[in-house]
Scaffold this active site. Sequence first.
Site, short mmCIF file in Angstrom:
data_model
loop_
_atom_site.label_atom_id
_atom_site.label_comp_id
_atom_site.label_asym_id
_atom_site.label_seq_id
_atom_site.Cartn_x
_atom_site.Cartn_y
_atom_site.Cartn_z
N ASN A 83 0.83 -1.22 0.00
CA ASN A 83 0.00 0.00 0.00
C ASN A 83 0.86 1.26 0.00
O ASN A 83 0.34 2.37 0.04
CB ASN A 83 -0.99 0.02 1.18
CG ASN A 83 -0.30 0.21 2.51
OD1 ASN A 83 0.94 0.21 2.60
ND2 ASN A 83 -1.08 0.34 3.56
N SER A 196 11.65 -10.27 13.97
CA SER A 196 12.72 -9.32 14.30
C SER A 196 13.47 -9.79 15.54
O SER A 196 12.89 -10.43 16.43
CB SER A 196 12.09 -7.96 14.59
OG SER A 196 13.02 -7.11 15.22
N ALA A 197 14.72 -9.41 15.59
CA ALA A 197 15.52 -9.69 16.80
C ALA A 197 14.93 -8.99 18.01
O ALA A 197 15.28 -9.32 19.15
CB ALA A 197 16.95 -9.23 16.59
N TYR A 227 5.86 -2.41 19.39
CA TYR A 227 6.22 -3.00 18.10
C TYR A 227 6.77 -4.41 18.31
O TYR A 227 6.37 -5.37 17.64
CB TYR A 227 7.24 -2.11 17.38
CG TYR A 227 8.05 -2.85 16.34
CD1 TYR A 227 7.49 -3.21 15.12
CD2 TYR A 227 9.38 -3.23 16.60
CE1 TYR A 227 8.22 -3.92 14.19
CE2 TYR A 227 10.10 -3.94 15.67
CZ TYR A 227 9.53 -4.29 14.47
OH TYR A 227 10.25 -5.00 13.55
N LYS A 231 5.41 -8.32 17.06
CA LYS A 231 6.17 -9.35 16.34
C LYS A 231 6.11 -10.68 17.11
O LYS A 231 5.95 -11.75 16.52
CB LYS A 231 7.62 -8.91 16.14
CG LYS A 231 7.78 -7.84 15.08
CD LYS A 231 7.47 -8.38 13.69
CE LYS A 231 7.34 -7.31 12.65
NZ LYS A 231 6.94 -7.79 11.33
N PHE A 256 18.15 -9.24 12.18
CA PHE A 256 18.95 -8.38 13.04
C PHE A 256 18.97 -6.98 12.37
O PHE A 256 17.90 -6.48 12.04
CB PHE A 256 20.29 -9.05 13.37
CG PHE A 256 20.05 -10.10 14.45
CD1 PHE A 256 19.32 -11.26 14.18
CD2 PHE A 256 20.46 -9.88 15.75
CE1 PHE A 256 19.02 -12.19 15.19
CE2 PHE A 256 20.17 -10.80 16.77
CZ PHE A 256 19.45 -11.95 16.48
N ARG A 371 18.46 5.91 24.28
CA ARG A 371 17.09 5.99 23.77
C ARG A 371 16.20 5.01 24.54
O ARG A 371 16.64 3.87 24.81
CB ARG A 371 17.13 5.63 22.27
CG ARG A 371 15.82 5.74 21.55
CD ARG A 371 15.99 5.50 20.05
NE ARG A 371 16.46 4.14 19.74
CZ ARG A 371 16.65 3.67 18.51
NH1 ARG A 371 16.44 4.45 17.47
NH2 ARG A 371 17.07 2.45 18.31
C1 UD1 Z 1 15.43 -1.04 15.97
C2 UD1 Z 1 14.26 -1.36 16.81
C3 UD1 Z 1 13.93 -2.81 16.63
C4 UD1 Z 1 13.63 -3.09 15.19
C5 UD1 Z 1 14.79 -2.67 14.33
C6 UD1 Z 1 14.35 -2.73 12.90
C7 UD1 Z 1 14.44 0.22 18.67
C8 UD1 Z 1 14.61 0.36 20.13
N1 UD1 Z 1 14.53 -1.03 18.18
O1 UD1 Z 1 16.50 -1.83 16.43
O2 UD1 Z 1 12.81 -3.12 17.42
O3 UD1 Z 1 13.36 -4.44 14.98
O4 UD1 Z 1 15.14 -1.32 14.62
O5 UD1 Z 1 15.33 -2.30 12.05
O6 UD1 Z 1 14.23 1.16 17.97
N2 UD1 Z 1 21.30 4.92 17.21
C9 UD1 Z 1 21.95 6.09 17.52
N3 UD1 Z 1 21.54 7.23 16.91
C10 UD1 Z 1 20.51 7.26 16.03
C11 UD1 Z 1 19.86 6.04 15.71
C12 UD1 Z 1 20.27 4.89 16.33
O7 UD1 Z 1 22.86 6.12 18.33
O8 UD1 Z 1 20.17 8.34 15.52
C13 UD1 Z 1 21.72 3.70 17.89
C14 UD1 Z 1 20.61 3.05 18.68
O9 UD1 Z 1 20.54 3.61 19.97
C15 UD1 Z 1 21.04 1.60 18.67
C16 UD1 Z 1 21.78 1.44 17.34
O10 UD1 Z 1 22.09 2.75 16.90
O11 UD1 Z 1 21.92 1.38 19.72
C17 UD1 Z 1 20.92 0.78 16.29
O12 UD1 Z 1 19.68 1.46 16.25
P1 UD1 Z 1 18.55 1.10 15.20
O13 UD1 Z 1 19.08 1.17 13.82
O14 UD1 Z 1 17.36 1.95 15.51
O15 UD1 Z 1 18.27 -0.43 15.46
P2 UD1 Z 1 17.86 -1.20 16.81
O16 UD1 Z 1 17.75 -0.31 17.95
O17 UD1 Z 1 18.80 -2.34 16.96
#
Ligand code: UD1
Length: 413
Positions: A83, A196-197, A227, A231, A256, A371
């Site tokens: 969609n 999802s992980a 979310y 899952k 992951f 976060r």
């Molecule tokens: C996130 C989701 C997870 C989802 C996955 C899908 C959260 C808490 N979890 O995982 O449920 O399945 O995406 O792709 O959102 N980071 C920064 N600065 C930023 C953005 C991210 O420091 O601007 C850090 C985050 O704090 C984290 C790491 O980068 O430690 C990865 O973040 P992200 O890409 O959002 O993935 P997840 O948190 O692992």
Amino acid sequence: MYYSDVPEAYQSGTSTPDSISSTSDDGIATPATAKSVLFDEFLETFRESGPDFILVIGGLGYIGSHTVWELLKAGKNVVIVDNCCNSYVEVFEKLKYLHSNHLTSDSNKSTLAFHQVDYRDDERMSNILSLYHKTHGIDNSTGSRISGVIHFAAYKAVAESFQKPLQYYKNNVSGVIQLCSKLADLGIKNVVFSSSATVYGELADNGGRLYEQQCNSSGAVGLTNPYGRTKWMCEAILSDLAFSDPTWNIVALRYFNPIGCDESGVLGEDPRGAANNLMPIVVRTMMGDLPELQIFGTDWDTRDGTAIRDFIHVSDLAMGHLAALESMKNIGSGYHVFNLGTGTGYSVDEIVNTMRSVSKRDIPTAATQRRDGDVGMCIADPTKSATVLGWQVERSLSHACHDICRYLRLDIA
Ligand code: UD1
């Protein structure tokens, strides 16, 4: 292979707003859903091309589009339902371009169709699925020509899921129930589900690699956000369904952290609106669209204090779906779950530094608070996927950064 002859229209920057868009019942922006796009020659090819189609729901999104391209390369006929609530119709044009110009002779008989429909629109989904009923074909046999379904369509923004939990449960959980009921009626029982992980919740923080048995349908520990709960609930529902009727083959793939893009430089990651995941934010900062990357927490118990994730190249992830479909022939019916990760973790700082070094561009950063809902560490144990699916990753972090730069048309020679 990088295609140097890609016309400008199919290069990066798909984010031109669709001419038609509206806000769905969920309050989440959704383009109009009445449109259906088929190849001109589609109906003709449909009759000739044999019985099997893979239905890809959410096939124009980041992971969905990469998976569609790998399916086409493998010679599969693909039907996309999307969609476009977090994707663009232009992605279909890109897939058509790749399909028309860059398939090898072995795979160029595959067909591709797209229906712009919300997968929860019961009437339209019935109409679409009836197109693929065997009695529409030349052999007059019954049943569906759809031999497998890959279900990507879901809301996935963690922060938004705290604000709009009902919409998340409605789309992600009720949607799956409705979809499976419809598939059951049509006897379509091979399903690959995008998990999802995130279902490992706080288990991730124990520090070890996460293996599938640590979280199963009978329980989940410390899920950190709505979310993630959607899952896990979907996994539990699908597991119960497979238990109730052993003619179902259901594979849940726990992703992951996908990054990178197809080596062609045609497909990429282009979320609508604000980006939530690390790599799209790194990219927007690198390109000057954001002033700086905020690093969420520098006090985690990790080698450099920033959080560690298992970043997997999206093309490797896409190949995991082909392996899952293939596995249905020999792993036996029922419900199966697999991690799709590399087994290696990189920290947020390491990601930023690798991208800086590959792109030779500055990426300003600023340390800030952790976060909400984050964990410090999340790394897959990919052993089961390697042993049972025969799948393993082939691409590195640096490879992913190079592919992103190519998609962005940065001069990285
Ligand atoms: C996130 C989701 C997870 C989802 C996955 C899908 C959260 C808490 N979890 O995982 O449920 O399945 O995406 O792709 O959102 N980071 C920064 N600065 C930023 C953005 C991210 O420091 O601007 C850090 C985050 O704090 C984290 C790491 O980068 O430690 C990865 O973040 P992200 O890409 O959002 O993935 P997840 O948190 O692992």
